[in-house]
Design a protein around this motif. Structure first.
Motif, PDB file in Angstrom:
ATOM      1  N   THR A  29      -0.027  44.666  21.221  1.00  0.00           N
ATOM      2  CA  THR A  29      -0.417  45.968  21.773  1.00  0.00           C
ATOM      3  C   THR A  29      -1.893  45.973  22.142  1.00  0.00           C
ATOM      4  O   THR A  29      -2.350  46.811  22.916  1.00  0.00           O
ATOM      5  N   ASP A  30      -2.647  45.022  21.575  1.00  0.00           N
ATOM      6  CA  ASP A  30      -4.059  44.853  21.913  1.00  0.00           C
ATOM      7  C   ASP A  30      -4.174  43.694  22.905  1.00  0.00           C
ATOM      8  O   ASP A  30      -4.060  42.523  22.526  1.00  0.00           O
ATOM      9  N   GLU A  31      -4.378  43.997  24.170  1.00  0.00           N
ATOM     10  CA  GLU A  31      -4.363  42.966  25.210  1.00  0.00           C
ATOM     11  C   GLU A  31      -5.481  41.955  25.047  1.00  0.00           C
ATOM     12  O   GLU A  31      -5.369  40.810  25.493  1.00  0.00           O
ATOM     13  N   SER A  32      -6.589  42.329  24.401  1.00  0.00           N
ATOM     14  CA  SER A  32      -7.707  41.408  24.249  1.00  0.00           C
ATOM     15  C   SER A  32      -7.359  40.225  23.354  1.00  0.00           C
ATOM     16  O   SER A  32      -8.037  39.196  23.385  1.00  0.00           O
ATOM     17  N   ARG A  33      -6.294  40.364  22.544  1.00  0.00           N
ATOM     18  CA  ARG A  33      -5.888  39.271  21.659  1.00  0.00           C
ATOM     19  C   ARG A  33      -5.073  38.202  22.379  1.00  0.00           C
ATOM     20  O   ARG A  33      -4.839  37.124  21.829  1.00  0.00           O
ATOM     21  N   LEU A  34      -4.659  38.490  23.584  1.00  0.00           N
ATOM     22  CA  LEU A  34      -3.701  37.615  24.272  1.00  0.00           C
ATOM     23  C   LEU A  34      -4.294  36.233  24.566  1.00  0.00           C
ATOM     24  O   LEU A  34      -3.610  35.211  24.444  1.00  0.00           O
ATOM     25  N   ASP A  35      -5.597  36.175  24.946  1.00  0.00           N
ATOM     26  CA  ASP A  35      -6.195  34.901  25.348  1.00  0.00           C
ATOM     27  C   ASP A  35      -6.320  33.920  24.194  1.00  0.00           C
ATOM     28  O   ASP A  35      -6.425  32.713  24.415  1.00  0.00           O
ATOM     29  N   ASN A  36      -6.310  34.408  22.965  1.00  0.00           N
ATOM     30  CA  ASN A  36      -6.498  33.532  21.811  1.00  0.00           C
ATOM     31  C   ASN A  36      -5.197  33.233  21.072  1.00  0.00           C
ATOM     32  O   ASN A  36      -5.226  32.727  19.953  1.00  0.00           O
ATOM     33  N   TYR A  37      -4.082  33.540  21.725  1.00  0.00           N
ATOM     34  CA  TYR A  37      -2.800  33.353  21.062  1.00  0.00           C
ATOM     35  C   TYR A  37      -1.924  32.450  21.929  1.00  0.00           C
ATOM     36  O   TYR A  37      -1.776  32.687  23.136  1.00  0.00           O
ATOM     37  N   PRO A  38      -1.373  31.375  21.376  1.00  0.00           N
ATOM     38  CA  PRO A  38      -0.540  30.478  22.200  1.00  0.00           C
ATOM     39  C   PRO A  38       0.730  31.168  22.682  1.00  0.00           C
ATOM     40  O   PRO A  38       1.276  32.039  22.008  1.00  0.00           O
ATOM     41  N   SER A  39       1.182  30.771  23.852  1.00  0.00           N
ATOM     42  CA  SER A  39       2.401  31.362  24.402  1.00  0.00           C
ATOM     43  C   SER A  39       3.581  31.046  23.503  1.00  0.00           C
ATOM     44  O   SER A  39       3.796  29.892  23.113  1.00  0.00           O
ATOM     45  N   PRO A  40       4.344  32.069  23.155  1.00  0.00           N
ATOM     46  CA  PRO A  40       5.460  31.842  22.220  1.00  0.00           C
ATOM     47  C   PRO A  40       6.633  31.091  22.840  1.00  0.00           C
ATOM     48  O   PRO A  40       7.466  30.547  22.137  1.00  0.00           O
ATOM     49  N   VAL A  41       6.718  31.077  24.160  1.00  0.00           N
ATOM     50  CA  VAL A  41       7.869  30.468  24.832  1.00  0.00           C
ATOM     51  C   VAL A  41       7.376  29.487  25.894  1.00  0.00           C
ATOM     52  O   VAL A  41       6.473  29.811  26.683  1.00  0.00           O
ATOM     53  N   GLN A  42       7.953  28.305  25.921  1.00  0.00           N
ATOM     54  CA  GLN A  42       7.688  27.321  26.962  1.00  0.00           C
ATOM     55  C   GLN A  42       8.975  27.063  27.741  1.00  0.00           C
ATOM     56  O   GLN A  42      10.045  26.876  27.139  1.00  0.00           O
ATOM     57  N   LEU A  43       8.864  27.055  29.055  1.00  0.00           N
ATOM     58  CA  LEU A  43      10.010  26.839  29.932  1.00  0.00           C
ATOM     59  C   LEU A  43       9.664  25.723  30.917  1.00  0.00           C
ATOM     60  O   LEU A  43       8.529  25.626  31.375  1.00  0.00           O
ATOM     61  N   ARG A  44      10.650  24.911  31.251  1.00  0.00           N
ATOM     62  CA  ARG A  44      10.404  23.798  32.168  1.00  0.00           C
ATOM     63  C   ARG A  44      10.554  24.249  33.613  1.00  0.00           C
ATOM     64  O   ARG A  44      11.419  25.060  33.948  1.00  0.00           O
ATOM     65  N   GLU A  45       9.701  23.691  34.468  1.00  0.00           N
ATOM     66  CA  GLU A  45       9.728  24.013  35.889  1.00  0.00           C
ATOM     67  C   GLU A  45      11.013  23.503  36.543  1.00  0.00           C
ATOM     68  O   GLU A  45      11.723  22.664  35.986  1.00  0.00           O
TER      69      GLU A  45
END
Length: 614
Positions: A29-45
């Motif tokens: 809910t705090d957008e400023s935290r987004l840059d310091n948190y790894p993406s929870p989901v990885q998807l292949r191209e």
């Protein structure tokens, strides 16, 4: 709360052919935290991708980077024009392999969900399918760096800059000298005209003169006489004078002064470097005398002498230009112009071609360096990685010939440009049918990008398309190398850049129906090609039609540096297909070596045909 534990919505991605579920549960809910948190989901191209968004709130909205490129009619726009998806139990299709567009290249993509007035944000990561993330970034960056490097090389070639000068003389001095030299003919023509016909204005001043010397009177004279009756023998008379101190002439004086300073700097640099080279040469000569070398001068001594000759030529040119510019300072009007920094650019400086010629040189002198502008189509966002690899591979092919094999580019693509260092160099994107000609001694190669081959001999051309594919199938290789020796067409090499594992595109099963389509494609390039131009007059037409102009076919593919690899090169003698690894971020010297080998193979093929029919 930063990461809500109970979300009032559900977001899940369905990936691949089997629709593997990838739920997204970590939102902020705090957008400023987004840059310091790894993406929870990885998807292949390049895999089928769907997203399911479920919420009880009918007003809920799902935002995601890339939705603006979807053709799905389900995409809505909010009041700011930003696309979003509404809640639905049915998944939304984001990409299928049959789609012409590809909105999700490797990278991070921001997601925002708005439910009951509360915003929740997270991100997902798209990762490459055949190479590592680091390799993908290297490939993307190298592509732009390579293009800009080629453009800068063209500038140096057009200005005839030797590597020795570029290495030792301060870059700013060399750049200024080259710009002055380029503009010099037009600037000197302009200065020659300005010396005799510079702009001026007639200025009226009032002076107290003896009555007998007064040639004209006006209202000011009469008013002064009436207010000063005691001035019996003098009058305040108008005197007209020529005024050269105009803004445009102040600019000329400043430009001339700047050019003199820059040329002085260049001459001092050239003289200093000459002294250094001369001392090195003297040491070498003493060493050679002590060793009593009688077998001729060494390569080092010859190299020093060549550099000295080059320095003398540049210094002589710089002194001639300095002398010519100094002639202007002796004109009758130059001393009357104030040596001040002009506060603005007058219209005359842009409209009068004489003044404009000098101003353009001044402007170019103060440019930091050559501005290389890439075609907007070089924007790599939203470009599929397989197409990115294809562009990168063709660029590597060009630089392998020019840098690795010492071929000199002559024309085609950016080499058709006559632009120089003082201009903005525009680099067009690599379009299908791009054609580049390179030469080395008596050998000429044509590099052709993504061009369709005709199906009939009557549609061919010796210089542009010297071969045809009678079946009309598999007639568009990613790259083609046409080789000429003494203007005789000797044969070709075809390449496809395969962004996939080698085993996925190469399996030469004896039964064509059991092979991957890409394998049949590579074999077809070799087996189905014909040419009525092959080996020119060396062979009779009847024999020429029986031969195949494609000497080899290359399947070029990357490897992921995160995993161990086998040999970088594999050759199939049965089908004349060479499988060559070409990967970002690794040493690709083997690629240049294989090019040299196949080039010799084509030339040997032509030599044997010539000798057998001599």
């Amino acid at each position: 709360m930063d990461i809500p534990s109970n979300l009032p919505f559900t977001v899940r991605f369905l990936a691949g052919r089997d629709g593997q579920s990838k739920p997204v549960n970590a939102f902020f809910t705090d957008e400023s935290r987004l840059d310091n948190y790894p993406s929870p989901v990885q998807l292949r191209e390049n895999s089928r991708l769907e997203v399911q968004f479920i919420a009880d709130d009918d007003e809920a909205r799902f935002y995601m980077d890339g939705l603006e490129l979807l053709a799905d009619k389900s995409v809505e726009l909010d009041h700011t024009g930003t696309p979003y998806l509404e809640p639905s139990s049915r998944p939304y299709v984001l990409y299928t392999p049959s789609d012409e567009y590809y909105p999700y290249i490797p990278g991070f993509y921001r997601i925002k969900v708005v439910v009951q007035g509360q915003s929740y944000v997270t991100s997902i990561q798209i990762v490459p399918s055949r190479i590592s993330v680091q390799q993908w970034e290297i490939m993307r960056d190298e592509l732009e760096v390579e293009v800009r490097g080629l453009a800068q090389a063209i500038v140096r070639k057009n200005l005839s800059v030797g590597d020795s000068l570029e290495q030792y003389i301060p870059a700013e001095h060399l750049h200024r000298f080259l710009v002055i030299r380029q503009h010099f003919p037009t600037v000197m023509a302009a200065l020659a005209d300005l010396v005799e016909m510079v702009n001026y204005r007639i200025r009226t001043e009032y002076r107290l003169l003896p009555v007998e010397r007064v040639k004209a009177i006006d209202e000011v004279t009469i008013r002064h006489r009436l207010t000063h009756p005691d001035y019996v023998d003098t009058l305040k008379a108008p005197v007209r004078d020529v005024d050269y101190n105009l803004p445009e002439n102040q600019w000329i004086a400043r430009i001339v002064s700047t050019v003199r300073t820059y040329l002085d700097d260049v001459i001092r640099s050239l003289d200093s470097y000459r002294d250094y080279i001369q001392s090195e040469l003297n040491e070498q000569l003493l060493f050679a005398e002590d060793r009593r070398q009688t077998s001729g001068e060494s390569a080092v001594i010859r190299g020093h002498r060549m550099v000295l000759r080059e320095l003398d030529l540049f210094a002589e040119h710089a002194r001639k230009m300095l002398h010519s510019v100094q002639l202007v300072t002796r004109s009758t009007w130059y001393e009357s112009v104030r040596q001040t920094r002009p506060s603005y650019v007058p219209h005359v400086l842009l409209q009068d071609p004489r003044y404009r010629a000098l101003y353009r040189m001044y402007r170019d002198l103060h440019a930091d360096n050559v501005q290389v502008k890439l075609d907007p189509a070089f924007a790599y966002q939203w470009k599929r990685t397989d197409l990115l690899y294809e562009l990168w591979g063709f660029l590597k092919l060009c630089t392998a010939f020019s840098d690795g094999l010492s071929f000199v580019p002559k024309r085609g693509w950016i080499y058709d440009s006559a632009q120089t260092a003082s201009e903005e160099l525009f680099v067009p994107v690599l379009m299908p049918d791009t054609f580049i000609v390179l030469e080395k001694e008596e050998v000429r190669v044509h590099l052709v990008y993504n061009a369709t081959l005709p199906s009939r001999a009557s549609q061919t051309n010796l210089e542009v398309t010297p071969m045809h594919m009678p079946g009309g199938f598999h007639n568009r290789p990613d790259a083609r190398i046409d080789v000429f020796h003494r203007n005789v067409y000797c044969g070709s090499v075809m390449m496809d850049f395969k962004y996939r594992h080698k085993s996925w595109f190469w399996n030469p099963n004896p039964r064509p129906a059991k092979r991957p389509p890409a394998t049949n494609q590579l074999i077809s390039y070799s087996n189905d090609s014909k040419s009525s131009w092959l080996l020119g007059g060396y062979l009779p037409p009847s024999l020429r039609e029986q031969m195949r102009p494609v000497i080899e076919v290359w399947g070029v593919y990357p490897r992921n540096t995160d995993y161990p690899t086998k040999d970088d090169v594999e050759y199939d003698n049965t089908h004349n297909v060479r499988l060559v690894n070409l990967s970002p971020g690794v040493d690709n010297e083997h690629f240049i070596a294989e090019l040299a080998h196949v080039l010799d193979k084509v030339l040997d093929f032509a030599a044997k045909a010539r000798n057998s029919n001599a």
